[in-house]
Design a protein around this motif. Structure first.
Motif, PDB file in Angstrom:
ATOM      1  N   ARG A 228       0.827  -1.208   0.000  1.00  0.00           N
ATOM      2  CA  ARG A 228       0.000   0.000   0.000  1.00  0.00           C
ATOM      3  C   ARG A 228       0.864   1.263   0.000  1.00  0.00           C
ATOM      4  NH1 ARG A 228      -3.730   2.478   4.746  1.00  0.00           N
ATOM      5  NH2 ARG A 228      -4.892   3.951   3.454  1.00  0.00           N
ATOM      6  N   THR A 229       1.910   1.263   0.805  1.00  0.00           N
ATOM      7  CA  THR A 229       2.777   2.434   0.897  1.00  0.00           C
ATOM      8  C   THR A 229       3.482   2.713  -0.421  1.00  0.00           C
ATOM      9  OG1 THR A 229       3.106   1.917   3.239  1.00  0.00           O
ATOM     10  CG2 THR A 229       4.620   3.498   2.243  1.00  0.00           C
ATOM     11  N   ASP A 303      -6.681   2.184  -0.535  1.00  0.00           N
ATOM     12  CA  ASP A 303      -7.170   1.712   0.754  1.00  0.00           C
ATOM     13  C   ASP A 303      -7.669   0.283   0.628  1.00  0.00           C
ATOM     14  OD1 ASP A 303      -7.712   1.839   3.423  1.00  0.00           O
ATOM     15  OD2 ASP A 303      -9.620   2.878   3.209  1.00  0.00           O
ATOM     16  N   PHE A 304      -7.594  -0.479   1.725  1.00  0.00           N
ATOM     17  CA  PHE A 304      -8.129  -1.833   1.779  1.00  0.00           C
ATOM     18  C   PHE A 304      -9.507  -1.786   2.423  1.00  0.00           C
ATOM     19  CE2 PHE A 304      -3.462  -3.145   2.436  1.00  0.00           C
ATOM     20  CZ  PHE A 304      -3.237  -3.110   1.078  1.00  0.00           C
ATOM     21  N   ALA A 305     -10.524  -2.281   1.713  1.00  0.00           N
ATOM     22  CA  ALA A 305     -11.874  -2.303   2.258  1.00  0.00           C
ATOM     23  C   ALA A 305     -12.186  -3.619   2.951  1.00  0.00           C
ATOM     24  CB  ALA A 305     -12.904  -2.050   1.152  1.00  0.00           C
ATOM     25  N   SER A 317       2.217 -24.395   5.918  1.00  0.00           N
ATOM     26  CA  SER A 317       3.000 -23.176   5.715  1.00  0.00           C
ATOM     27  C   SER A 317       2.417 -22.273   4.633  1.00  0.00           C
ATOM     28  CB  SER A 317       4.441 -23.540   5.351  1.00  0.00           C
ATOM     29  OG  SER A 317       4.476 -24.298   4.148  1.00  0.00           O
ATOM     30  N   ALA A 318       1.352 -22.714   3.937  1.00  0.00           N
ATOM     31  CA  ALA A 318       0.769 -21.943   2.824  1.00  0.00           C
ATOM     32  C   ALA A 318      -0.404 -21.097   3.306  1.00  0.00           C
ATOM     33  CB  ALA A 318       0.320 -22.884   1.714  1.00  0.00           C
ATOM     34  N   TYR A 319      -0.482 -19.873   2.786  1.00  0.00           N
ATOM     35  CA  TYR A 319      -1.538 -18.933   3.168  1.00  0.00           C
ATOM     36  C   TYR A 319      -2.096 -18.258   1.917  1.00  0.00           C
ATOM     37  CZ  TYR A 319       0.068 -19.230   8.017  1.00  0.00           C
ATOM     38  OH  TYR A 319       0.418 -19.682   9.263  1.00  0.00           O
ATOM     39  N   GLY A 320      -3.383 -18.013   1.951  1.00  0.00           N
ATOM     40  CA  GLY A 320      -4.016 -17.188   0.939  1.00  0.00           C
ATOM     41  C   GLY A 320      -4.390 -15.848   1.550  1.00  0.00           C
ATOM     42  N   VAL A 321      -4.145 -14.772   0.823  1.00  0.00           N
ATOM     43  CA  VAL A 321      -4.524 -13.433   1.258  1.00  0.00           C
ATOM     44  C   VAL A 321      -5.542 -12.894   0.267  1.00  0.00           C
ATOM     45  CG1 VAL A 321      -3.731 -11.107   1.801  1.00  0.00           C
ATOM     46  CG2 VAL A 321      -2.245 -13.059   2.260  1.00  0.00           C
ATOM     47  N   GLU A 322      -6.732 -12.578   0.753  1.00  0.00           N
ATOM     48  CA  GLU A 322      -7.815 -12.087  -0.089  1.00  0.00           C
ATOM     49  C   GLU A 322      -8.213 -10.700   0.407  1.00  0.00           C
ATOM     50  OE1 GLU A 322     -10.812 -14.970   0.625  1.00  0.00           O
ATOM     51  OE2 GLU A 322      -9.651 -16.659  -0.161  1.00  0.00           O
ATOM     52  N   MET A 323      -8.207  -9.721  -0.482  1.00  0.00           N
ATOM     53  CA  MET A 323      -8.576  -8.378  -0.037  1.00  0.00           C
ATOM     54  C   MET A 323      -9.201  -7.561  -1.161  1.00  0.00           C
ATOM     55  SD  MET A 323      -4.844  -6.633   0.436  1.00  0.00           S
ATOM     56  CE  MET A 323      -3.711  -6.408  -0.928  1.00  0.00           C
ATOM     57  N   ARG A 324     -10.085  -6.711  -0.788  1.00  0.00           N
ATOM     58  CA  ARG A 324     -10.692  -5.749  -1.703  1.00  0.00           C
ATOM     59  C   ARG A 324     -10.002  -4.409  -1.488  1.00  0.00           C
ATOM     60  NH1 ARG A 324     -15.789  -3.658  -0.205  1.00  0.00           N
ATOM     61  NH2 ARG A 324     -16.362  -5.729   0.500  1.00  0.00           N
ATOM     62  N   ASP A 334     -10.947   3.201  -9.196  1.00  0.00           N
ATOM     63  CA  ASP A 334     -11.497   1.867  -9.411  1.00  0.00           C
ATOM     64  C   ASP A 334     -11.464   1.077  -8.107  1.00  0.00           C
ATOM     65  OD1 ASP A 334      -8.995   0.724  -8.967  1.00  0.00           O
ATOM     66  OD2 ASP A 334      -8.546   0.440 -11.086  1.00  0.00           O
ATOM     67  N   GLU A 335     -12.107  -0.074  -8.148  1.00  0.00           N
ATOM     68  CA  GLU A 335     -12.149  -0.960  -7.000  1.00  0.00           C
ATOM     69  C   GLU A 335     -11.959  -2.375  -7.524  1.00  0.00           C
ATOM     70  OE1 GLU A 335     -15.011  -1.890  -3.119  1.00  0.00           O
ATOM     71  OE2 GLU A 335     -15.668  -0.551  -4.726  1.00  0.00           O
ATOM     72  N   GLY A 336     -11.183  -3.167  -6.822  1.00  0.00           N
ATOM     73  CA  GLY A 336     -10.921  -4.504  -7.316  1.00  0.00           C
ATOM     74  C   GLY A 336     -10.567  -5.467  -6.209  1.00  0.00           C
ATOM     75  N   TYR A 337     -10.192  -6.665  -6.615  1.00  0.00           N
ATOM     76  CA  TYR A 337      -9.966  -7.773  -5.691  1.00  0.00           C
ATOM     77  C   TYR A 337      -8.577  -8.335  -5.946  1.00  0.00           C
ATOM     78  CZ  TYR A 337     -10.971 -12.233  -3.319  1.00  0.00           C
ATOM     79  OH  TYR A 337     -10.959 -13.319  -2.485  1.00  0.00           O
ATOM     80  N   LEU A 338      -7.769  -8.416  -4.889  1.00  0.00           N
ATOM     81  CA  LEU A 338      -6.401  -8.901  -4.994  1.00  0.00           C
ATOM     82  C   LEU A 338      -6.261 -10.216  -4.237  1.00  0.00           C
ATOM     83  CD1 LEU A 338      -3.446  -8.347  -5.910  1.00  0.00           C
ATOM     84  CD2 LEU A 338      -3.102  -7.240  -3.694  1.00  0.00           C
TER      85      LEU A 338
END
Length: 376
Positions: A228-229, A303-305, A317-324, A334-338
């Motif tokens: 984000r930074t 910004d993260f919603a 040891s595996a992780y999923g990161v889901e964020m709007r 715009d707005e999207g999904y990462l």
């Protein structure tokens, strides 16, 4: 203005400082994204939704500004910032970190670029990042009395939750943000990033304690705060690494590219979803466009919603990161999904899959952690 953890700050300038009251019309988020979750979308029109009062009137009262006592060391000029730290490790260099933080906040408040350059003469990384942070976000500290948490990290220490005010004139936006400062083992300031909300951070701490995996979750949080930074300081080099074809690892305060080692991990996509490989192939075009945006947009805000860290059971040891995420600039928004798939099985975390999707809120079309089977 934008609220953060239920708090918002409004800065009045010019003739507005004489206002006796402030009238605000509140906007509640998430209506536009109700289709992200099929259950919410199906129930939206048949449930009785609460009615929120959108107008709020705040009576303004002038308060005298009193001088504050502060930590003073040697011959340094007294700071106007009182800083108290909560910490658990008795080996923490508290005195050095407080002094470094006060000096840095004094410089930010002055808005003087020359002071930043003088303070970080021998550290080009911090000099560039601090100058860009101040220049592009019109940032200034909000509090004189600061109570922050000092946490141990892999590379040193972090001081979280310094409230800052950001201002973006061309998009008519003010936002309350949190700054997180990173320090070396000895207490030297080595990095700054714009933090996630306190609500999200505390939730991830609780989840980490429950799952006994806080170290991995802390790395994910710090990685995404760097992400984000990078946008809000217009650091195209870091953005390029975030969108790289190869894996990206955190190495101290910086990011660098790392070629994936052969036969380390495998993953299999299943289910009806968009092709993430196709999305990744657009990287070069995206980076060129983003560089032009950085060069010509007056203001940019990211910004993260929403934000979820999901642990896979196999391997653990595996992780999923889901964020709007919400993106706003002077001429475009715009707005999207990462989505990120990260493995912590090695010394450094590796990102194996990164997928970006525009604002198409269909649960069946979103790339999620559950869409992947991972094996070693």
């Amino acid at each position: 203005m934008q609220a953060r953890d239920g708090l918002a700050t409004v800065r009045l300038v010019g003739s507005s400082v004489k206002f006796e009251e402030l009238k605000m019309n509140l906007k509640y988020a998430y209506y536009e994204c109700r289709d992200e979750y099929s259950v919410v979308a199906n129930l939206w029109n048949i449930v009785n939704k609460p009615t929120f009062k959108t107008q709020k009137i705040v009576k303004l009262k002038k308060k005298p500004i009193s001088a504050l006592k502060s930590f003073v060391s040697g011959k340094a000029e007294p700071s106007t910032f009182n800083i108290r730290l909560e910490y658990e490790d008795d080996n923490a260099p508290v005195e050095e970190i407080i002094k470094e933080t006060q000096t840095f906040l004094d410089i930010l408040e002055s808005g003087n670029i020359s002071k930043i350059e003088d303070a970080f003469t021998d550290d080009d990384f911090m000099k560039r990042k601090a100058v860009d942070y101040l220049t592009y976000n019109n940032a200034c500290p909000l509090d004189r009395n600061i109570l922050s948490k000092l946490n141990k990290t892999r590379d040193g220490w972090e001081l979280r939750r310094i409230r800052m005010l950001h201002q973006y004139p061309s998009i008519h936006k003010q936002s309350t943000e949190y700054l997180v400062l990173d320090f070396s083992e000895e207490g030297e300031l080595i990095d700054l990033n714009i933090a996630i909300t306190d609500f999200l951070y505390n939730r991830f701490v609780e989840e980490g304690e429950y799952g006994n995996d806080w170290g991995n979750r802390q790395e994910i949080i710090k990685f995404l705060e760097k992400y984000r930074t990078a946008y809000m300081t217009r650091d195209i080099e870091t953005v390029d690494l975030m969108f790289a074809e190869d894996a990206i690892i955190i190495v101290g305060r910086k990011l660098k590219r790392k070629v994936l080692p052969p036969d380390l991990i495998g993953y299999q996509q299943f289910g009806d979803q968009p092709d993430y490989e196709y999305l990744r192939l657009k990287k070069d075009e995206y980076i060129k466009r983003q560089k032009l945006i950085f060069d010509y947009q007056k203001d940019i805000s990211l910004d993260f919603a929403s934000f979820n860290i999901i642990r896979k059971n196999n391997p653990p040891s595996a992780y999923g990161v889901e964020m709007r995420q919400n993106y706003t600039s002077t001429t475009y928004a715009d707005e999207g999904y990462l989505f990120l798939l990260i493995d912590f099985g090695e010394v450094d975390p590796l990102i194996y899959v990164r997928a970006w999707q525009p604002n198409t809120w269909s649960e069946d079309q979103l790339i999620r952690t559950a869409n992947f089977r991972i094996y070693k």
